[in-house]
Design a protein around this motif. Structure first.
Motif, PDB file in Angstrom:
ATOM      1  N   TYR A  47       0.857  -1.140  -0.113  1.00 43.27           N
ATOM      2  CA  TYR A  47      -0.019   0.015  -0.029  1.00 43.27           C
ATOM      3  C   TYR A  47       0.721   1.328  -0.101  1.00 43.27           C
ATOM      4  O   TYR A  47       2.047   1.247   0.759  1.00 43.27           O
ATOM      5  CB  TYR A  47      -0.882   0.078   1.119  1.00 43.27           C
ATOM      6  N   GLU A 106       7.199  -1.590  -7.480  1.00 45.66           N
ATOM      7  CA  GLU A 106       6.540  -2.891  -6.827  1.00 45.66           C
ATOM      8  C   GLU A 106       7.467  -3.443  -5.892  1.00 45.66           C
ATOM      9  O   GLU A 106       6.993  -4.052  -4.802  1.00 45.66           O
ATOM     10  CB  GLU A 106       6.286  -3.901  -8.097  1.00 45.66           C
ATOM     11  N   SER A 127      -3.641  -1.471   5.681  1.00 47.75           N
ATOM     12  CA  SER A 127      -3.741   0.027   4.852  1.00 47.75           C
ATOM     13  C   SER A 127      -3.847   0.923   5.895  1.00 47.75           C
ATOM     14  O   SER A 127      -3.282   2.158   5.813  1.00 47.75           O
ATOM     15  CB  SER A 127      -4.994  -0.022   4.221  1.00 47.75           C
ATOM     16  N   ILE A 312      -9.670   4.212  -1.624  1.00 49.69           N
ATOM     17  CA  ILE A 312      -8.908   3.232  -2.252  1.00 49.69           C
ATOM     18  C   ILE A 312      -8.867   3.495  -3.638  1.00 49.69           C
ATOM     19  O   ILE A 312      -9.614   3.364  -4.496  1.00 49.69           O
ATOM     20  CB  ILE A 312      -9.140   1.822  -1.742  1.00 49.69           C
ATOM     21  N   ALA A 313      -7.569   3.782  -4.139  1.00 49.33           N
ATOM     22  CA  ALA A 313      -7.062   3.441  -5.688  1.00 49.33           C
ATOM     23  C   ALA A 313      -6.453   2.315  -5.965  1.00 49.33           C
ATOM     24  O   ALA A 313      -5.570   1.854  -5.401  1.00 49.33           O
ATOM     25  CB  ALA A 313      -6.500   4.537  -6.035  1.00 49.33           C
ATOM     26  N   GLU A 314      -6.995   1.237  -6.776  1.00 47.59           N
ATOM     27  CA  GLU A 314      -6.538   0.025  -7.118  1.00 47.59           C
ATOM     28  C   GLU A 314      -5.401  -0.037  -8.271  1.00 47.59           C
ATOM     29  O   GLU A 314      -5.939   0.474  -9.271  1.00 47.59           O
ATOM     30  CB  GLU A 314      -7.606  -1.152  -7.405  1.00 47.59           C
ATOM     31  N   GLY A 315      -4.370  -0.312  -7.801  1.00 44.46           N
ATOM     32  CA  GLY A 315      -3.196  -0.313  -8.916  1.00 44.46           C
ATOM     33  C   GLY A 315      -2.295   0.742  -8.996  1.00 44.46           C
ATOM     34  O   GLY A 315      -2.540   1.898  -8.880  1.00 44.46           O
ATOM     35  N   LYS A 318      -2.535   4.005 -11.017  1.00 47.73           N
ATOM     36  CA  LYS A 318      -3.527   4.897 -10.549  1.00 47.73           C
ATOM     37  C   LYS A 318      -2.905   5.975  -9.591  1.00 47.73           C
ATOM     38  O   LYS A 318      -3.588   6.700  -8.974  1.00 47.73           O
ATOM     39  CB  LYS A 318      -4.613   4.350  -9.951  1.00 47.73           C
ATOM     40  N   VAL A 337      -3.194   3.972  -1.996  1.00 44.51           N
ATOM     41  CA  VAL A 337      -2.885   3.239  -3.469  1.00 44.51           C
ATOM     42  C   VAL A 337      -2.445   1.849  -3.182  1.00 44.51           C
ATOM     43  O   VAL A 337      -1.724   1.520  -2.413  1.00 44.51           O
ATOM     44  CB  VAL A 337      -2.097   3.844  -4.490  1.00 44.51           C
ATOM     45  N   VAL A 338      -3.337   0.800  -3.625  1.00 41.51           N
ATOM     46  CA  VAL A 338      -3.156  -0.693  -3.524  1.00 41.51           C
ATOM     47  C   VAL A 338      -2.039  -1.128  -4.273  1.00 41.51           C
ATOM     48  O   VAL A 338      -2.292  -0.986  -5.889  1.00 41.51           O
ATOM     49  CB  VAL A 338      -4.266  -1.414  -3.314  1.00 41.51           C
ATOM     50  N   SER A 340      -0.434  -4.316  -4.121  1.00 35.80           N
ATOM     51  CA  SER A 340      -0.483  -5.594  -4.012  1.00 35.80           C
ATOM     52  C   SER A 340      -1.303  -5.828  -2.782  1.00 35.80           C
ATOM     53  O   SER A 340      -1.106  -5.255  -1.672  1.00 35.80           O
ATOM     54  CB  SER A 340       0.747  -6.417  -3.980  1.00 35.80           C
ATOM     55  N   HIS A 341      -2.012  -7.094  -2.711  1.00 40.17           N
ATOM     56  CA  HIS A 341      -2.893  -7.453  -1.563  1.00 40.17           C
ATOM     57  C   HIS A 341      -2.087  -8.507  -0.774  1.00 40.17           C
ATOM     58  O   HIS A 341      -2.553  -9.009   0.399  1.00 40.17           O
ATOM     59  CB  HIS A 341      -4.173  -8.001  -1.847  1.00 40.17           C
TER      60      HIS A 341
END
Length: 342
Positions: A47, A106, A127, A312-315, A318, A337-338, A340-341
């Protein structure tokens, strides 16, 4: 994949000032600490936190600012939550969950992990360590309790009150027994302040033709503590309404960050007859006390004394739009910003 700054920014920041770059060939190398490196860790980022101070780092400063400027062509850095995937540092082992300074990518190699904390409560939503249990939460706690020196029953005003820091300052103030009013930029956010966060009152500053009169309506007897997140016209209006021996805890001034010429405060002289104490602070100076705050905040969460809202913004792709959205008031709550989970 990583996010880099394309060029130094003057004036309003745009998404186009940043670029998302593919890094598939680098990923395999980044997953291991380079041979011979001591006290280093490789993090898999989970996150990322979008925070207003990052705008300042997009501009070239001379003399340098307290926080180093980003470098065009290099990865943007900020606070985030990560998992250790390789380590030669004695305090961090593979599998540890941590929060602190990392890259908008990443995988990140940290060769000097001074601002990196092991997560002591992995049972909490991870998060939360970008917000309520991380830098913004600690900022709210330090700025209110240590800088403003509050007392039960005092009158507290918070600008940008629905943001990552403001929503928590209000709740800390209510726990102490203060009267709390917040300003936000939409009716939706005003509703959150009153219904979810327990503020005594709130107003949409965009609908107020005279901010000083709006504050006088909310604080007929004046303001004891102002938690400053905005600056400019809001600060002027607050100075008109401060009580004798009031305190202003200056956390940020988001209205000024995109301006080529910062606005002046025409009534700053009021700090003299009203004996106002206005103090700016940098949360980095207080990290030695973070663990005490973490335990306090976790207990508050478990007891239902404080709550938190995230946007939450995924990816990772973003991330640029999520960051720019802060300065346009698009986020509701903490912008995360996510990457990876897991």
């Amino acid at each position: 994949m990583k996010v880099v700054l394309k060029k130094y920014v003057t004036g309003k920041a745009e998404e186009s000032d940043m670029e998302v770059v593919a890094t598939e060939e680098e990923a395999a190398v980044l997953k291991k600490v380079p041979e011979g490196s001591k006290d280093a860790v490789v993090l898999k980022n989970l996150y990322l936190s979008c925070d207003p101070y990052m705008r300042s780092r997009m501009t070239k400063h001379d003399p340098p600012s307290y926080n180093p400027d980003f470098v065009p062509g290099e990865v943007i850095t900020g606070f985030g939550v990560s998992k250790v995937v390789d380590s030669t540092h004695p305090n961090f082992k593979v599998g540890d969950l941590v929060w602190g300074t990392t890259g908008w990518e990443e995988y990140t190699l940290i060769t000097n992990p001074l601002i990196l904390f092991k997560i002591n409560h992995p049972d909490m939503p991870l998060s939360y360590y970008t917000g309520i249990l991380g830098m913004p939460g600690f900022t709210a706690y330090v700025g209110f309790h240590e800088i403003a020196s509050p007392k039960k029953g005092e009158y507290v005003f918070i600008s940008a009150a629905a943001g990552a820091v403001g929503q928590l300052v209000g709740q800390f103030a209510k726990i102490l027994g203060c009267y709390v009013v917040g300003a936000a930029g939409s009716d939706e956010k005003v509703g959150l302040l009153k219904s979810k966060f327990g503020f005594d009152d709130a107003f949409n500053y965009k609908k107020e033709p005279d901010l000083s009169l709006a504050l006088k309506r909310c604080f007929p007897e004046g303001i004891d503590i102002y938690f400053e997140n905005v600056g400019g016209a809001m600060l002027e209006a607050v100075l008109d309404n401060m009580r004798l021996h009031g305190r202003i805890s200056a956390c940020g001034m988001i209205s000024q960050y995109n301006l080529l010429e910062p606005e002046g405060i025409r009534n700053i002289v009021q700090i003299i007859p009203k004996r106002i104490r206005m103090e700016g602070f940098i949360v980095l100076d207080h990290f030695a006390n973070y663990r005490k705050f973490e335990e306090t905040a976790v207990q508050y969460i478990k007891e239902g004394k404080i709550t938190y809202v995230e946007d939450i913004a995924e990816g990772l792709e973003k991330a640029p739009s999520a960051l720019i959205g802060l300065f346009e008031g698009k986020n509701v709550g903490k912008q995360v910003v996510v990457v990876s989970h897991g």
